[in-house]
Design a protein around this motif. Structure first.
Motif, PDB file in Angstrom:
ATOM      1  N   LEU A   1       0.815  -1.210   0.000  1.00 52.22           N
ATOM      2  CA  LEU A   1       0.000   0.000   0.000  1.00 52.22           C
ATOM      3  C   LEU A   1       0.853   1.266   0.000  1.00 52.22           C
ATOM      4  CD1 LEU A   1      -2.768  -0.965   2.572  1.00 52.22           C
ATOM      5  CD2 LEU A   1      -3.055  -0.650   0.115  1.00 52.22           C
ATOM      6  N   ASP A   2       1.999   1.178   0.648  1.00 54.53           N
ATOM      7  CA  ASP A   2       2.785   2.398   0.842  1.00 54.53           C
ATOM      8  C   ASP A   2       3.704   2.745  -0.316  1.00 54.53           C
ATOM      9  OD1 ASP A   2       1.618   3.030   3.149  1.00 54.53           O
ATOM     10  OD2 ASP A   2       3.314   2.607   4.465  1.00 54.53           O
TER      11      ASP A   2
ATOM     12  N   ARG B   1       2.634   5.331  -2.420  1.00 58.83           N
ATOM     13  CA  ARG B   1       2.420   6.595  -1.715  1.00 58.83           C
ATOM     14  C   ARG B   1       3.735   7.204  -1.244  1.00 58.83           C
ATOM     15  NH1 ARG B   1      -2.221   5.975   2.588  1.00 58.83           N
ATOM     16  NH2 ARG B   1      -1.081   4.165   3.317  1.00 58.83           N
TER      17      ARG B   1
ATOM     18  N   PRO C   1       4.890  10.463  -4.232  1.00 59.20           N
ATOM     19  CA  PRO C   1       3.960  10.267  -5.343  1.00 59.20           C
ATOM     20  C   PRO C   1       4.176  11.252  -6.491  1.00 59.20           C
ATOM     21  CG  PRO C   1       2.830  11.156  -3.414  1.00 59.20           C
ATOM     22  CD  PRO C   1       4.206  10.768  -2.976  1.00 59.20           C
ATOM     23  N   HIS C   2       4.653  12.436  -6.179  1.00 60.30           N
ATOM     24  CA  HIS C   2       4.805  13.435  -7.246  1.00 60.30           C
ATOM     25  C   HIS C   2       5.948  13.090  -8.198  1.00 60.30           C
ATOM     26  CE1 HIS C   2       7.434  14.473  -3.961  1.00 60.30           C
ATOM     27  NE2 HIS C   2       8.158  15.200  -4.781  1.00 60.30           N
TER      28      HIS C   2
ATOM     29  N   TYR D   1      10.050   5.845   2.951  1.00 57.17           N
ATOM     30  CA  TYR D   1      10.718   7.090   2.560  1.00 57.17           C
ATOM     31  C   TYR D   1      12.229   6.988   2.709  1.00 57.17           C
ATOM     32  CZ  TYR D   1       6.691   9.902   1.543  1.00 57.17           C
ATOM     33  OH  TYR D   1       5.592  10.410   0.922  1.00 57.17           O
TER      34      TYR D   1
ATOM     35  N   LYS E   1       9.759  13.211   3.921  1.00 59.91           N
ATOM     36  CA  LYS E   1       8.367  13.457   3.541  1.00 59.91           C
ATOM     37  C   LYS E   1       8.020  14.929   3.671  1.00 59.91           C
ATOM     38  CE  LYS E   1       3.710  12.322   4.929  1.00 59.91           C
ATOM     39  NZ  LYS E   1       3.235  12.653   6.261  1.00 59.91           N
TER      40      LYS E   1
ATOM     41  N   ARG F   1       2.994  20.318   7.575  1.00 59.55           N
ATOM     42  CA  ARG F   1       3.024  20.595   6.130  1.00 59.55           C
ATOM     43  C   ARG F   1       3.937  21.775   5.886  1.00 59.55           C
ATOM     44  NH1 ARG F   1      -2.858  19.729   4.197  1.00 59.55           N
ATOM     45  NH2 ARG F   1      -3.454  18.053   5.588  1.00 59.55           N
TER      46      ARG F   1
END
Lengths: 664, 207
Positions: free
Chosen positions: A434-435, A438, A441-442, A478, A559, A610
């Motif tokens: 799943l990861d 992700r 992703p960009h 990551y 991240k 963020r």
């Protein structure tokens, strides 16, 4: 035979457009031309013959010529291959660029406009020409495209050139190409005046790239090579390719040979070439503003009004010019900065490759090394330095990695139903699956079908079997991805395993809360020491470190930060050890302390989870430099130990009163 | 009713990895969807102001990491929540199965005053995808067994039902806040008793 006709035809077609500069030049003329336009001339010299072919081009010219093989075949055969090698491969590491001829040409172009020598590279085999074939007159007319489709090209690893392949296999005129950049003009240089027999053909780059497509019958080019060549062509427009390799933002230049296997990957890295575009000097045009006589139908202006208008007009022009000058100055300044940066990078690369990497143990603590390291490792040595800095205390061997991989693969193949004892690896595998997509992703490289998706999957799956007690924990993807982006798969695994065995990350990924609390407490101490005001603001609003530190620790900022900044943080993290994670965290707070002081709990948390996308590494590192993780005489690990000790003590005192109630 | 002073609601979103917690939150707050979300590590935060029955409410949404192993880190995140949103993926049966463990874990770690009355909302996400593995009926049955948790089927991708779901979440959270205030101000003991009786019967049925 056919090829000769088509070549002739090609010439005829290409010669017609006005933009084609097709020059027949004897030696004297060519010398003049060389003098006249030294920057635009690509000369191809055949020293054994004593004559020169001049590939004359204004910029944006491609020329492909077939030397006159018929007459001079014998002499050409003697042309030493050395000549060509000397011209084309300046360094062994760039060999890969010459596998196909467009690249070769590209390389010549990269030499940045200075006269380049290229000589026809002849192998004896190429020169076996059947003279009788030269006599046969052209029978049919082909269009260029038709003609090119009928040509079979073959790549010879020996000569590193493309050859025309005839079915009879006896005529192999050789292509010798020199190209500059992909515009629609082209020039041909004929060798002597006998080109009608052997001929030469020229074409634009775009046509050249088209040849490689239909020529699969005779071409040994792999599809990958072809995609590379088309990419090259597209980027030659910038004329600055050689520079991009030095760019600090060019994070993965070490990988360029591998990375070329996918054009999508290139698109990502291509971004960095954007800001190398040469400055355009605009001239403020006044022609559109020329004041015309007032139309007769309108009443005349008063003298004052006219004067006023004239003044306004002047002011407008002046303002425009001033603005123009400003932007130009800014551009020049930026360019200078860029140049300086590139020079720094080059010097740093040199230092690391020549002095540090071969003598790692001695030089890693050298002052200059540490300074350069702080400024960010050049991307070309980053992976190698990281590998040495992390080391391999765990003695992970390639066999061990293979074994883990095989086990992981077996578990995956068994499917979700069949794992008896491996319940935990099973859930780990699901989580990994799943990861992976992700992770960054960009970038699009770890996503399904992306070039490193499989690599990342393998590495993480192997780790689950290497450390089943730890398994897979979110955040690992990551860390693994950052390593994969900078080194080969096995090296990445070794670094990954060793990195995760260090105390901070082992505590984090085993979710050892007591230890993590000790780290948080220690962090709070240095936080209040460095930024007391902000610390008490955070205390008041209830913004505790576990809310924002977790993400930073688990991914080592991969991240939260832009990739290039994250890599720079990693550089120093691997130089200084885990405490640099906390120092960077404080650096972020230091950098944003004013705005953070104005934020309430949630906005603060929102901001810190963020971080802004345009985080500047220079500013960040200045802030990091302004904070310290040492309080008085106590180093950070020391503080952590103290915190852990007091936590354990608290525990023992809080557990000791509990037994009595239990007993009673 | 005139708007009183600003109310702050803390809402926490729980559920397995990759069920769409971050997507739901972003769809609700920013009305955006992308399939480029990074996996959440630790927690993510967003706020939204909304009006519920003439009251202006600021909703703090805490989005959490989905990996089960992070559950043990939850104390800091769960504490003081006014409503807990459980999310599962209607196309992935496993994510439905683990709802119980998410709910239990939350109740243990957040230790609300009235565990059985604490407002949960269940969201079955990704209804735009096929094939479906968990029917509405099955999800509703589960909700009934947990003292009638409200259930919504959503699609964060298409923005389906998201607004309505979060409105229900806000209302439930508000009701929770009001009831606890009333409870402690006026007649604490009585209500506590009657409330604990009902759910204990309910949980007995389902187990």
């Amino acid at each position: 035979m056919k090829s000769f006709e088509t070549e002739r035809e090609a010439e005829q077609i290409i010669e017609s457009p006005a933009q084609v500069q097709d020059l027949l030049i004897d030696k004297n003329q060519s010398e003049k031309l060389l003098l006249a336009k030294p920057n635009n001339i690509y000369s191809s010299e055949n020293s054994t013959q004593g004559y020169e072919h001049q590939h004359v081009s204004t910029h944006d010219v491609l020329s492909v010529s077939l030397p006159d093989c018929a007459d001079q075949s014998k002499d050409i055969c003697k042309t030493p291959k050395k000549l060509n090698e000397h011209t084309l491969s300046s360094s062994a590491s760039t060999e890969a660029w010459f596998k196909t001829w467009p690249e070769r040409c590209d390389k010549i172009k990269i030499n940045d406009g200075s006269p380049t020598k290229a000589s026809p590279n002849k192998s004896a085999k190429d020169c076996i020409l059947n003279p009788t074939q030269n006599d046969s007159p052209p029978r049919t007319k082909f269009t260029l495209n038709e003609a090119l489709q009928n040509i079979s090209l073959a790549y010879s690893p020996v000569t590193k050139q493309l050859h025309l392949v005839e079915k009879t296999d006896c005529v192999k005129p050789e292509l010798e190409s020199t190209l500059s950049s992909p515009d629609n003009s082209c020039s041909i240089k004929k060798c002597g005046h006998k080109r009608t027999e052997a001929g030469s053909f020229s074409s634009t780059v775009s046509t050249l790239s088209a040849i490689s497509e239909p020529s699969t019958s005779g071409s040994l080019l792999s599809s990958d090579d072809r995609s590379v060549s088309s990419f090259d062509i597209s980027t030659t427009k910038t004329r600055k390719r050689s520079l991009t390799n030095f760019l600090s933002k060019h994070v993965f230049s070490w990988k360029s040979p591998d990375v070329t296997t996918s054009s999508t990957v290139w698109k990502i890295f291509g971004k960095s070439s954007n800001y190398t575009s040469s400055p355009v000097h605009h001239v403020a045009s006044s022609s559109a503003l020329i004041q015309l006589e007032r139309p007769s139908t309108l009443p005349a202006k008063t003298q004052e009004e006219e004067q006023r208008h004239r003044d306004e007009y002047k002011a407008i022009l002046l303002a425009a010019k001033r603005k123009e000058a400003q932007t130009n100055a800014a551009k020049q300044k930026q360019q200078k900065l860029q140049l300086k940066l590139e020079e720094q990078q080059a010097a740093s690369t040199k230092h690391f490759t020549q002095h540090v990497l071969p003598y790692w143990e001695v030089m890693r603590t050298n002052k200059k090394t540490l300074d350069l390291w702080w400024q960010g490792l050049p991307s070309s040595v980053r992976g190698r330095v990281w590998k040495l800095a992390i080391g391999n205390r765990l003695m992970v061997t390639e066999q061990l990695y293979e074994t883990c991989l095989v086990r992981a693969r077996n578990t995956l193949n068994e499917g979700s139903g069949g794992a008896g004892g491996g319940g935990d690896p099973e859930t780990s595998m699901d989580a990994i699956r799943l990861d992976i997509s992700r992770t960054f992703p960009h970038l699009g490289i770890f996503q399904q079908g992306g070039p490193y998706s499989h690599t990342l999957h393998s590495l993480l799956a192997a780790y689950v079997f290497y450390r089943p007690d730890v398994g897979y924990v979110q955040g690992m993807s990551y860390i693994a991805a950052i390593l994969i982006l900078n080194m080969d798969q096995f090296d990445a695994f070794v670094c990954f395993a060793n990195l995760l065995s260090q105390p901070l990350h082992l505590s984090a990924f085993t979710l050892n809360q007591k230890h993590m609390q000790a780290y948080y407490d220690a962090y709070n101490q240095v936080f209040s020491y460095n930024l007391p005001k902000l610390y008490s603001h955070f205390e008041r609003s209830g913004l505790t470190p576990d809310l924002y530190l977790l993400d930073w620790i688990y991914t080592i900022f991969a991240k939260a930060m832009p990739l290039d900044v994250a890599c720079r943080v990693w550089d120093v993290f691997l130089r200084d050890g885990y405490e640099f994670v906390f120092r960077t965290a404080l650096g972020i707070l230091h950098l944003n302390q004013e705005s953070l002081m104005r934020m309430d709990f949630l906005h603060g948390a929102q901001f810190l989870t963020r971080l802004p996308d345009d985080l500047s590494s220079e500013q960040l590192f200045r802030s990091i430099q302004a904070v310290t993780t040492t309080v008085g005489k106590h180093t950070f690990p020391h503080i952590v130990d103290r915190c852990l000790f007091s936590l354990l003590q608290e525990d023992s005192t809080s557990t000791s009163p509990t037994p009595p109630p239990d007993d009673s | 009713m005139a708007s009183r002073k600003k109310t702050l609601l803390k809402v926490i979103i729980l559920g397995d990895s990759s069920v769409g917690k971050t997507s739901l939150m972003n769809q609700y707050v920013n009305r955006k969807f992308t399939n480029q979300y990074k996996a959440t590590i630790g927690a993510d935060f967003l706020t939204k102001e909304l009006t519920v029955d003439d009251r202006t409410v600021t909703m703090q949404i805490w989005d959490t990491a989905g990996q089960e192993r992070f559950q043990s880190l939850g104390v800091a995140f769960y504490r003081g929540a006014d409503c807990c949103v459980l999310v599962f993926d209607v196309t992935a049966p496993n994510t439905f199965k683990s709802l119980d463990s998410w709910r239990d874990e939350f109740l243990i770690q957040a230790s609300p005053r009235e565990p059985e009355n604490f407002p949960f909302v269940l969201l079955g996400n990704k209804v735009d995808l096929e094939p479906r593995a968990i029917s509405s009926k099955r999800a509703q049955q589960w909700c009934q067994s947990k003292n009638n948790i409200p259930y919504f089927e959503t699609s964060a991708k298409e923005g389906l039902n998201v607004e309505q779901a979060f409105m229900a979440i806000a209302k439930n959270a508000l009701a929770q806040q009001n009831s606890t205030v009333d409870l402690y101000n006026e007649f604490p003991d009585q209500i506590k008793l009657t409330n604990t009786q009902k759910p204990s019967g309910g949980s007995g049925c389902c187990q």
